[in-house]
Design an enzyme around this catalytic site. Structure first.
Site, PDB file in Angstrom:
ATOM      1  N   ARG A  99       0.904  -1.319  -0.062  1.00  0.00           N
ATOM      2  CA  ARG A  99      -0.012  -0.184   0.129  1.00  0.00           C
ATOM      3  C   ARG A  99       0.803   1.272   0.162  1.00  0.00           C
ATOM      4  O   ARG A  99       0.479   2.447   0.042  1.00  0.00           O
ATOM      5  CB  ARG A  99      -1.085   0.112   1.224  1.00  0.00           C
ATOM      6  CG  ARG A  99      -0.242  -0.356   2.363  1.00  0.00           C
ATOM      7  CD  ARG A  99      -1.049   0.089   3.797  1.00  0.00           C
ATOM      8  NE  ARG A  99      -0.827   1.287   4.388  1.00  0.00           N
ATOM      9  CZ  ARG A  99       0.001   1.259   5.435  1.00  0.00           C
ATOM     10  NH1 ARG A  99       0.589   0.268   5.904  1.00  0.00           N
ATOM     11  NH2 ARG A  99       0.412   2.664   5.952  1.00  0.00           N
ATOM     12  N   HIS A 118      12.401  -3.026  -1.459  1.00  0.00           N
ATOM     13  CA  HIS A 118      11.450  -3.648  -1.893  1.00  0.00           C
ATOM     14  C   HIS A 118      11.654  -4.275  -3.440  1.00  0.00           C
ATOM     15  O   HIS A 118      11.247  -5.525  -3.404  1.00  0.00           O
ATOM     16  CB  HIS A 118      10.043  -2.733  -2.141  1.00  0.00           C
ATOM     17  CG  HIS A 118       9.747  -1.906  -0.956  1.00  0.00           C
ATOM     18  ND1 HIS A 118       9.825  -0.542  -0.809  1.00  0.00           N
ATOM     19  CD2 HIS A 118       8.968  -2.336   0.189  1.00  0.00           C
ATOM     20  CE1 HIS A 118       9.560  -0.183   0.143  1.00  0.00           C
ATOM     21  NE2 HIS A 118       8.966  -1.248   1.029  1.00  0.00           N
ATOM     22  N   GLY A 148       5.891 -10.138   4.842  1.00  0.00           N
ATOM     23  CA  GLY A 148       7.085  -9.552   5.634  1.00  0.00           C
ATOM     24  C   GLY A 148       6.709  -9.197   7.192  1.00  0.00           C
ATOM     25  O   GLY A 148       5.989  -9.803   7.866  1.00  0.00           O
ATOM     26  N   ILE A 151     -17.091  24.426  17.359  1.00  0.00           N
ATOM     27  CA  ILE A 151     -16.789  23.899  18.855  1.00  0.00           C
ATOM     28  C   ILE A 151     -16.425  22.559  18.560  1.00  0.00           C
ATOM     29  O   ILE A 151     -15.510  22.239  19.299  1.00  0.00           O
ATOM     30  CB  ILE A 151     -18.298  24.002  19.636  1.00  0.00           C
ATOM     31  CG1 ILE A 151     -18.888  25.349  19.607  1.00  0.00           C
ATOM     32  CG2 ILE A 151     -18.134  23.248  20.837  1.00  0.00           C
ATOM     33  CD1 ILE A 151     -20.220  25.122  20.368  1.00  0.00           C
ATOM     34  N   ALA A 152     -16.797  21.707  17.798  1.00  0.00           N
ATOM     35  CA  ALA A 152     -16.364  20.345  17.468  1.00  0.00           C
ATOM     36  C   ALA A 152     -16.227  19.755  18.792  1.00  0.00           C
ATOM     37  O   ALA A 152     -15.044  19.490  19.089  1.00  0.00           O
ATOM     38  CB  ALA A 152     -15.010  20.323  16.487  1.00  0.00           C
ATOM     39  N   HIS A 175       2.953  -7.388   8.680  1.00  0.00           N
ATOM     40  CA  HIS A 175       2.260  -7.174   7.440  1.00  0.00           C
ATOM     41  C   HIS A 175       0.739  -6.557   7.830  1.00  0.00           C
ATOM     42  O   HIS A 175       0.158  -6.947   8.756  1.00  0.00           O
ATOM     43  CB  HIS A 175       1.995  -8.684   7.052  1.00  0.00           C
ATOM     44  CG  HIS A 175       1.039  -8.663   5.690  1.00  0.00           C
ATOM     45  ND1 HIS A 175       1.897  -8.877   4.539  1.00  0.00           N
ATOM     46  CD2 HIS A 175      -0.252  -8.781   5.460  1.00  0.00           C
ATOM     47  CE1 HIS A 175       0.976  -8.934   3.697  1.00  0.00           C
ATOM     48  NE2 HIS A 175      -0.226  -8.584   4.068  1.00  0.00           N
ATOM     49  N   HIS A 180      10.607   0.950  -3.119  1.00  0.00           N
ATOM     50  CA  HIS A 180      11.853   1.515  -3.130  1.00  0.00           C
ATOM     51  C   HIS A 180      12.969   0.419  -3.383  1.00  0.00           C
ATOM     52  O   HIS A 180      12.371  -0.679  -3.637  1.00  0.00           O
ATOM     53  CB  HIS A 180      12.542   2.276  -1.895  1.00  0.00           C
ATOM     54  CG  HIS A 180      11.310   3.558  -1.690  1.00  0.00           C
ATOM     55  ND1 HIS A 180      11.338   4.519  -2.543  1.00  0.00           N
ATOM     56  CD2 HIS A 180      10.736   3.535  -0.785  1.00  0.00           C
ATOM     57  CE1 HIS A 180      10.396   5.356  -1.992  1.00  0.00           C
ATOM     58  NE2 HIS A 180       9.860   4.899  -0.836  1.00  0.00           N
TER      59      HIS A 180
HETATM   60  S1  PPS Z   1     -20.613  22.291  16.538  1.00  0.00           S
HETATM   61  O1  PPS Z   1     -20.970  21.499  17.790  1.00  0.00           O
HETATM   62  O2  PPS Z   1     -19.317  22.393  16.193  1.00  0.00           O
HETATM   63  O3  PPS Z   1     -21.474  21.856  15.579  1.00  0.00           O
HETATM   64  O4  PPS Z   1     -21.124  23.810  17.009  1.00  0.00           O
HETATM   65  P1  PPS Z   1     -20.812  25.187  15.935  1.00  0.00           P
HETATM   66  O5  PPS Z   1     -21.330  24.989  14.817  1.00  0.00           O
HETATM   67  O6  PPS Z   1     -19.339  25.563  16.133  1.00  0.00           O
HETATM   68  O7  PPS Z   1     -21.579  26.182  16.907  1.00  0.00           O
HETATM   69  C1  PPS Z   1     -21.608  27.368  16.132  1.00  0.00           C
HETATM   70  C2  PPS Z   1     -22.378  28.355  17.228  1.00  0.00           C
HETATM   71  O8  PPS Z   1     -23.723  28.167  17.420  1.00  0.00           O
HETATM   72  C3  PPS Z   1     -24.193  28.888  18.813  1.00  0.00           C
HETATM   73  N1  PPS Z   1     -24.775  27.940  19.201  1.00  0.00           N
HETATM   74  C4  PPS Z   1     -24.515  26.888  20.003  1.00  0.00           C
HETATM   75  N2  PPS Z   1     -23.443  26.213  20.489  1.00  0.00           N
HETATM   76  C5  PPS Z   1     -23.647  25.140  21.228  1.00  0.00           C
HETATM   77  N3  PPS Z   1     -24.540  24.401  21.593  1.00  0.00           N
HETATM   78  C6  PPS Z   1     -25.821  25.087  21.110  1.00  0.00           C
HETATM   79  N4  PPS Z   1     -27.037  24.212  21.454  1.00  0.00           N
HETATM   80  C7  PPS Z   1     -25.775  26.047  20.394  1.00  0.00           C
HETATM   81  N5  PPS Z   1     -26.903  26.973  19.906  1.00  0.00           N
HETATM   82  C8  PPS Z   1     -26.275  28.063  19.451  1.00  0.00           C
HETATM   83  C9  PPS Z   1     -22.710  29.251  19.296  1.00  0.00           C
HETATM   84  O9  PPS Z   1     -22.651  30.503  19.610  1.00  0.00           O
HETATM   85  C10 PPS Z   1     -21.523  28.754  18.436  1.00  0.00           C
HETATM   86  O10 PPS Z   1     -20.607  29.499  18.194  1.00  0.00           O
HETATM   87  P2  PPS Z   1     -19.318  30.071  19.061  1.00  0.00           P
HETATM   88  O11 PPS Z   1     -18.511  30.798  18.401  1.00  0.00           O
HETATM   89  O12 PPS Z   1     -18.721  28.415  19.366  1.00  0.00           O
HETATM   90  O13 PPS Z   1     -19.662  30.847  20.213  1.00  0.00           O
END
Ligand code: PPS
Length: 570
Positions: A198, A205, A290, A476-477, A293, A202
């Site tokens: 994969r 190999h 090898g 926020i992720a 693997h 070189h």
């Molecule tokens: S996520 O979880 O990553 O999808 O959230 P994100 O899209 O970054 O959120 C963007 C903004 O939405 C506002 N907001 C909320 N955040 C968290 N939870 C809830 N329920 C919610 N409702 C609205 C919030 O202002 C986020 O913006 P930031 O810039 O983080 O303050």
């Protein structure tokens, strides 16, 4: 003694419908519920239909699945180490049951096959991960896939093949098992040793594959995987160009290249057994295995998931039953005094061994450093330099994560200004609020929708990075597995720097710039991160920022210096 079957002998499954049945099946397919195959399912189905996965004739039913998980065997007793299941959503599963047909389509809607369901069950994914991969650690790519990406319900049943999944790339290098067997027969190749890879190949190999073939007095098949490999691997286009250059290094008429559309699982020992079965189906008599693997790398504690020779040991046990002979090989190293490669065990203590690890090779490519001639071929290195230019020419993403109001957007904006001042690369800011407005306006803040939102950001960022630009993301992720997926999507194309803006909840709430925390406390905003919804703190962010201690300018400098130290700024 192992029984070696003739390369053009052995039973091959062919699941494609006879032309006389095709029209009726195509009409039937239009009436049935449809499932769009995922990238991995599309790889799997291609090999089921064309016999690469013989003796499978469809996606596994629950009995075969259980037998495979427990004993590496199908219920008919044949060796099979990896579950090949069709995972579907609960919503879809509710619409179908045993005895029904399902139309399976590629992403463009082309009908690939009809599945006649004879089994439907809810997967116990943790148990499957433990049984198949020996771990539930999500740093294992297949465990991550199983737990976080695959769907919850499995459908099993025989397939009626309508059309092979289409490919526009390297058509002349793609062979079905029957085609490859026919080619071997036409060339008079009765003993064929296959090499699975994969990665780019070189000199080491070339040396080991050439030696394996020479010692066996066999022909050599270079059989690289071009389906799905480990996230972060070099793309198959670049690899195939490298393999084509490498072919020139073997004696005329002895070696062939054919591409395998397999979705690897990185399952170490079980995967080696699987690879051997597939190569037997493709008409090979011998298979090179090898060190480590199909190894998935390190686990969360920094240890290897499998022992270096576990794969060889397991295949040793099953090779006779499968009907292919394993060629174990040792690591090849360059011996400076002899100016040639040798197996590591044959190097004398007085001699100097040279080797460049994969990591060191990537470092040299990333930094645009010299790659010695003894290590690779000029043409191969040239190809790889085109694909992987030095880091300061690659794109990268800076991915901020943190609570609402933690300061992500402020720092992201300030960082963007500094990068624009420096110039050189197109720069885009994907701020949480802006993405919600322009890309994800229909989404809520449920876990499912947050994941979709982040995956969209990851996708856009990966396109930007692929085209060597800079993507600054500031959502926020809140979930670790989604952040990991975004990292994987982007690291394939360039740099990824995760910045955890670790402002404590109390401070975010005290600032409450948008007044959202107050509303969340009153229950007016539901599922609010930190208040009524989880935030999983990152543990492997490249940078952690504390906005209560430092100024925006200081934080931006910290990020710029990190990017510089990683080689992305020059
Ligand atoms: S996520 O979880 O990553 O999808 O959230 P994100 O899209 O970054 O959120 C963007 C903004 O939405 C506002 N907001 C909320 N955040 C968290 N939870 C809830 N329920 C919610 N409702 C609205 C919030 O202002 C986020 O913006 P930031 O810039 O983080 O303050």
């Amino acid at each position: 003694m192992a029984k070696i079957i003739a390369p053009h002998g052995g039973e091959l499954v062919n699941c494609y419908l006879d032309s006389s049945l095709l029209d009726a099946a195509k009409n039937e397919a239009q009436e049935l519920p449809s499932w769009d195959l995922t990238e991995r399912q599309l790889c799997d189905i291609e090999l089921i239909l064309n016999g690469g996965f013989s003796p499978l004739t469809g996606f596994m039913g629950e009995d075969d699945y259980q037998a495979v998980c427990k004993d590496l065997k199908l219920t008919d007793g044949s060796v099979w180490p990896i579950p090949i299941t069709l995972d579907v959503s609960e919503e879809f599963a509710e619409k179908v049951s045993k005895g029904n047909g399902v139309t399976l389509r590629d992403p463009e809607g082309v009908v690939i096959a009809i599945l006649d369901i004879d089994s439907k069950w809810l997967a116990d994914k943790k148990l499957e991960a433990e049984q198949i991969f020996g771990t539930t650690d999500e740093l294992h790519p297949a465990v991550d896939y199983l737990i976080n990406r695959s769907n919850p319900v499995y459908l099993g049943g025989k397939l009626r093949g309508v059309e092979a999944p289409g490919h526009y790339d390297y058509k002349s290098l793609r062979d079905t098992p029957a085609e490859l067997r026919a080619k071997f027969k036409a060339k008079g190749w009765t003993k064929v040793v296959a090499f699975q890879t994969r990665n780019p190949m070189h000199r080491a190999h070339q040396e080991l594959t050439f030696r394996a073939a020479k010692n066996l007095e066999a022909n050599l098949l270079i059989h690289p995987v071009v389906g799905m490999t480990k996230p972060g691997d070099i793309d198959h286009y670049s690899r195939v160009r490298c393999y084509e250059h490498l072919l020139e290094e073997y004696p005329e008429q002895t070696t062939a290249l054919s591409l395998l559309p397999l979705a690897m699982r990185m399952g170490g020992p079980r995967e080696a057994v699987w690879h051997a079965i597939i190569r037997k189906n493709y008409g090979c008599t011998h298979f090179i295995v090898g060190r480590d693997h199909a190894g998935p790398g390190k686990d969360s504690n920094g240890n290897d998931f499998y022992g270096p020779y576990d794969a060889q040991e397991l295949l040793q046990k099953y090779q006779d039953e499968i009907g292919i002979k394993m060629m174990p090989f040792e690591m090849m190293v360059y011996v400076e005094e002899r100016a040639e490669y040798a197996p590591i065990s044959q190097v004398k203590e007085s001699e100097t061994m040279l080797n460049i690890s994969g990591t060191e090779f990537r470092r040299r490519l990333n930094e645009g450093l010299d790659i010695p001639k003894w290590f690779s071929y000029d043409k191969v290195v040239e190809e790889l330099r085109k694909t992987k230019p030095a880091r300061h020419k690659q794109g990268f993403a800076v991915f901020f994560t943190g609570l609402s109001g933690s300061g992500k957007s402020t720092i992201a904006n300030a960082l963007m200004i500094k990068l624009l001042e420096a110039g050189g690369r197109a720069t885009t800011l994907l701020d949480g609020d802006l993405v919600r407005k322009h890309l994800s306006s229909e989404l809520t803040f449920s876990k499912e929708h947050r994941d979709i939102n982040i995956t969209r950001i990851g996708y856009v960022a990966s396109e930007i990075v692929k085209n060597r630009g800079i993507a600054i993301c500031a959502p926020i992720a809140p979930y670790t597995s989604t952040r990991r997926r975004v990292r994987e999507m982007i690291s394939n194309y360039g740099g990824f720097v995760e910045v955890y803006v670790a402002t404590p909840l109390e401070e975010c709430e005290r600032r409450d710039r948008k007044g959202l925390y107050a509303l969340a406390r009153k229950g007016i905003i539901k599922e609010f991160t930190g208040i009524s919804d989880p935030y999983e703190e990152p543990t492997n962010a490249e940078i952690v920022i504390d906005t209560t201690q430092y100024t925006v300018e200081e934080e931006v400098q910290k990020i710029l210096l990190k990017l510089e130290s990683m080689g992305y700024l020059k």
